[in-house]
Scaffold this motif. Structure first.
Motif, PDB file in Angstrom:
ATOM      1  N   ARG A  32     -20.095  55.753  17.091  1.00 20.34           N
ATOM      2  CA  ARG A  32     -19.936  56.643  18.248  1.00 20.34           C
ATOM      3  C   ARG A  32     -18.937  57.753  17.919  1.00 20.34           C
ATOM      4  O   ARG A  32     -19.112  58.897  18.324  1.00 20.34           O
ATOM      5  N   LYS A  33     -17.893  57.416  17.164  1.00 21.29           N
ATOM      6  CA  LYS A  33     -16.916  58.410  16.742  1.00 21.29           C
ATOM      7  C   LYS A  33     -17.577  59.488  15.889  1.00 21.29           C
ATOM      8  O   LYS A  33     -17.357  60.681  16.090  1.00 21.29           O
ATOM      9  N   LYS A  34     -18.420  59.086  14.943  1.00 21.92           N
ATOM     10  CA  LYS A  34     -19.152  60.043  14.110  1.00 21.92           C
ATOM     11  C   LYS A  34     -20.125  60.871  14.948  1.00 21.92           C
ATOM     12  O   LYS A  34     -20.317  62.065  14.697  1.00 21.92           O
ATOM     13  N   TRP A  35     -20.737  60.229  15.937  1.00 22.42           N
ATOM     14  CA  TRP A  35     -21.711  60.916  16.798  1.00 22.42           C
ATOM     15  C   TRP A  35     -21.025  62.011  17.608  1.00 22.42           C
ATOM     16  O   TRP A  35     -21.523  63.128  17.709  1.00 22.42           O
ATOM     17  N   TYR A  36     -19.860  61.691  18.177  1.00 19.61           N
ATOM     18  CA  TYR A  36     -19.119  62.697  18.938  1.00 19.61           C
ATOM     19  C   TYR A  36     -18.617  63.818  18.028  1.00 19.61           C
ATOM     20  O   TYR A  36     -18.576  64.978  18.419  1.00 19.61           O
ATOM     21  N   LYS A  37     -18.217  63.473  16.808  1.00 20.96           N
ATOM     22  CA  LYS A  37     -17.776  64.495  15.871  1.00 20.96           C
ATOM     23  C   LYS A  37     -18.926  65.439  15.527  1.00 20.96           C
ATOM     24  O   LYS A  37     -18.742  66.655  15.424  1.00 20.96           O
ATOM     25  N   ALA A  38     -20.130  64.888  15.370  1.00 11.97           N
ATOM     26  CA  ALA A  38     -21.299  65.724  15.087  1.00 11.97           C
ATOM     27  C   ALA A  38     -21.650  66.598  16.289  1.00 11.97           C
ATOM     28  O   ALA A  38     -22.018  67.769  16.125  1.00 11.97           O
ATOM     29  N   LYS A  39     -21.528  66.055  17.496  1.00 14.80           N
ATOM     30  CA  LYS A  39     -21.788  66.858  18.687  1.00 14.80           C
ATOM     31  C   LYS A  39     -20.770  67.987  18.821  1.00 14.80           C
ATOM     32  O   LYS A  39     -21.124  69.106  19.209  1.00 14.80           O
ATOM     33  N   ALA A  40     -19.525  67.712  18.479  1.00 17.32           N
ATOM     34  CA  ALA A  40     -18.503  68.768  18.503  1.00 17.32           C
ATOM     35  C   ALA A  40     -18.831  69.841  17.464  1.00 17.32           C
ATOM     36  O   ALA A  40     -18.664  71.036  17.724  1.00 17.32           O
ATOM     37  N   GLY A  41     -19.322  69.425  16.306  1.00 20.16           N
ATOM     38  CA  GLY A  41     -19.715  70.386  15.278  1.00 20.16           C
ATOM     39  C   GLY A  41     -20.890  71.243  15.712  1.00 20.16           C
ATOM     40  O   GLY A  41     -20.945  72.442  15.401  1.00 20.16           O
ATOM     41  N   LEU A  42     -21.816  70.650  16.438  1.00 19.71           N
ATOM     42  CA  LEU A  42     -22.952  71.408  16.968  1.00 19.71           C
ATOM     43  C   LEU A  42     -22.477  72.452  17.976  1.00 19.71           C
ATOM     44  O   LEU A  42     -22.908  73.613  17.928  1.00 19.71           O
ATOM     45  N   ALA A  43     -21.578  72.066  18.858  1.00 19.00           N
ATOM     46  CA  ALA A  43     -21.036  73.021  19.830  1.00 19.00           C
ATOM     47  C   ALA A  43     -20.256  74.128  19.127  1.00 19.00           C
ATOM     48  O   ALA A  43     -20.337  75.300  19.512  1.00 19.00           O
ATOM     49  N   SER A  81     -26.700  71.456  10.343  1.00 22.96           N
ATOM     50  CA  SER A  81     -26.242  70.212   9.723  1.00 22.96           C
ATOM     51  C   SER A  81     -25.711  69.240  10.778  1.00 22.96           C
ATOM     52  O   SER A  81     -25.933  68.027  10.687  1.00 22.96           O
ATOM     53  N   SER A  82     -25.024  69.754  11.785  1.00 25.84           N
ATOM     54  CA  SER A  82     -24.517  68.876  12.848  1.00 25.84           C
ATOM     55  C   SER A  82     -25.650  68.320  13.694  1.00 25.84           C
ATOM     56  O   SER A  82     -25.602  67.161  14.122  1.00 25.84           O
ATOM     57  N   TYR A  83     -26.686  69.120  13.935  1.00 21.53           N
ATOM     58  CA  TYR A  83     -27.835  68.643  14.699  1.00 21.53           C
ATOM     59  C   TYR A  83     -28.534  67.492  13.972  1.00 21.53           C
ATOM     60  O   TYR A  83     -28.921  66.501  14.601  1.00 21.53           O
ATOM     61  N   LYS A  84     -28.661  67.616  12.653  1.00 23.79           N
ATOM     62  CA  LYS A  84     -29.266  66.531  11.881  1.00 23.79           C
ATOM     63  C   LYS A  84     -28.423  65.260  11.967  1.00 23.79           C
ATOM     64  O   LYS A  84     -28.959  64.161  12.094  1.00 23.79           O
ATOM     65  N   ARG A  85     -27.093  65.409  11.932  1.00 20.40           N
ATOM     66  CA  ARG A  85     -26.211  64.250  12.038  1.00 20.40           C
ATOM     67  C   ARG A  85     -26.269  63.638  13.424  1.00 20.40           C
ATOM     68  O   ARG A  85     -26.231  62.406  13.576  1.00 20.40           O
ATOM     69  N   VAL A  86     -26.356  64.469  14.467  1.00 22.30           N
ATOM     70  CA  VAL A  86     -26.451  63.961  15.845  1.00 22.30           C
ATOM     71  C   VAL A  86     -27.711  63.127  15.996  1.00 22.30           C
ATOM     72  O   VAL A  86     -27.688  62.026  16.572  1.00 22.30           O
ATOM     73  N   ARG A  87     -28.825  63.611  15.488  1.00 20.23           N
ATOM     74  CA  ARG A  87     -30.084  62.863  15.606  1.00 20.23           C
ATOM     75  C   ARG A  87     -30.034  61.567  14.814  1.00 20.23           C
ATOM     76  O   ARG A  87     -30.527  60.526  15.275  1.00 20.23           O
ATOM     77  N   TYR A  92     -28.240  54.962  16.381  1.00 17.79           N
ATOM     78  CA  TYR A  92     -27.467  53.737  16.172  1.00 17.79           C
ATOM     79  C   TYR A  92     -26.380  53.523  17.221  1.00 17.79           C
ATOM     80  O   TYR A  92     -25.745  52.473  17.237  1.00 17.79           O
ATOM     81  N   VAL A  93     -26.163  54.490  18.092  1.00 20.03           N
ATOM     82  CA  VAL A  93     -25.069  54.387  19.066  1.00 20.03           C
ATOM     83  C   VAL A  93     -25.319  53.255  20.055  1.00 20.03           C
ATOM     84  O   VAL A  93     -24.432  52.442  20.318  1.00 20.03           O
ATOM     85  N   LYS A  94     -26.511  53.188  20.606  1.00 18.93           N
ATOM     86  CA  LYS A  94     -26.817  52.139  21.584  1.00 18.93           C
ATOM     87  C   LYS A  94     -26.765  50.758  20.927  1.00 18.93           C
ATOM     88  O   LYS A  94     -26.248  49.810  21.511  1.00 18.93           O
ATOM     89  N   GLU A  95     -27.274  50.673  19.709  1.00 19.87           N
ATOM     90  CA  GLU A  95     -27.241  49.398  18.993  1.00 19.87           C
ATOM     91  C   GLU A  95     -25.804  48.956  18.738  1.00 19.87           C
ATOM     92  O   GLU A  95     -25.467  47.779  18.907  1.00 19.87           O
ATOM     93  N   GLU A  96     -24.942  49.886  18.339  1.00 19.21           N
ATOM     94  CA  GLU A  96     -23.554  49.548  18.098  1.00 19.21           C
ATOM     95  C   GLU A  96     -22.859  49.113  19.392  1.00 19.21           C
ATOM     96  O   GLU A  96     -22.071  48.173  19.394  1.00 19.21           O
ATOM     97  N   TYR A  97     -23.182  49.776  20.492  1.00 19.46           N
ATOM     98  CA  TYR A  97     -22.598  49.404  21.773  1.00 19.46           C
ATOM     99  C   TYR A  97     -23.007  47.991  22.170  1.00 19.46           C
ATOM    100  O   TYR A  97     -22.179  47.213  22.659  1.00 19.46           O
ATOM    101  N   GLU A  98     -24.266  47.667  21.986  1.00 19.06           N
ATOM    102  CA  GLU A  98     -24.766  46.330  22.345  1.00 19.06           C
ATOM    103  C   GLU A  98     -24.108  45.243  21.488  1.00 19.06           C
ATOM    104  O   GLU A  98     -23.833  44.149  21.965  1.00 19.06           O
TER     105      GLU A  98
END
Length: 101
Positions: A32-43, A81-87, A92-98
């Motif tokens: 999730r940390k990597k996912w948020y970092k990628a979303k920040a990079g996209l923005a 590059s950030s969009y590719k990382r977000v996708r 895996y975010v939901k799986e990691e949360y579960e």
């Protein structure tokens, strides 16, 4: 008028960058940390692209267009590059949360 539209999108993308960067700092799960970092990079990439387009409007000269082209190119590379990382990491975010309930 067009300048105000681009300024609005610049502010929105900048706010989105700080929102996701804050979520990144507060998150404890690694994917999730990597996912948020990628979303920040996209923005951030969208911010740089819109800033480059706004530069074309504000400074309609050869130098302004060259600087805008550099901004747009750098922003497009960062956003793509950030969009590719977000996708990739988003699946895996939901799986990691579960797993970490």
């Amino acid at each position: 008028m067009a300048n105000l539209v681009f300024v609005f999108f610049i502010v929105i993308s900048f706010v989105a960058y700080f929102y996701y960067k804050t979520k990144d700092f507060r998150s404890t799960l690694p994917i999730r940390k990597k996912w948020y970092k990628a979303k920040a990079g996209l923005a951030l990439g969208i911010f740089v692209i819109v800033f480059g387009i706004n530069t074309c409007i504000v400074y309609p000269s050869l130098v302004g267009f060259l600087i805008a082209a550099v901004f747009i190119l750098i922003g497009a590379v960062k956003a793509y590059s950030s969009y590719k990382r977000v996708r990739h990491e988003g699946q895996y975010v939901k799986e990691e949360y579960e797993l970490n309930k």
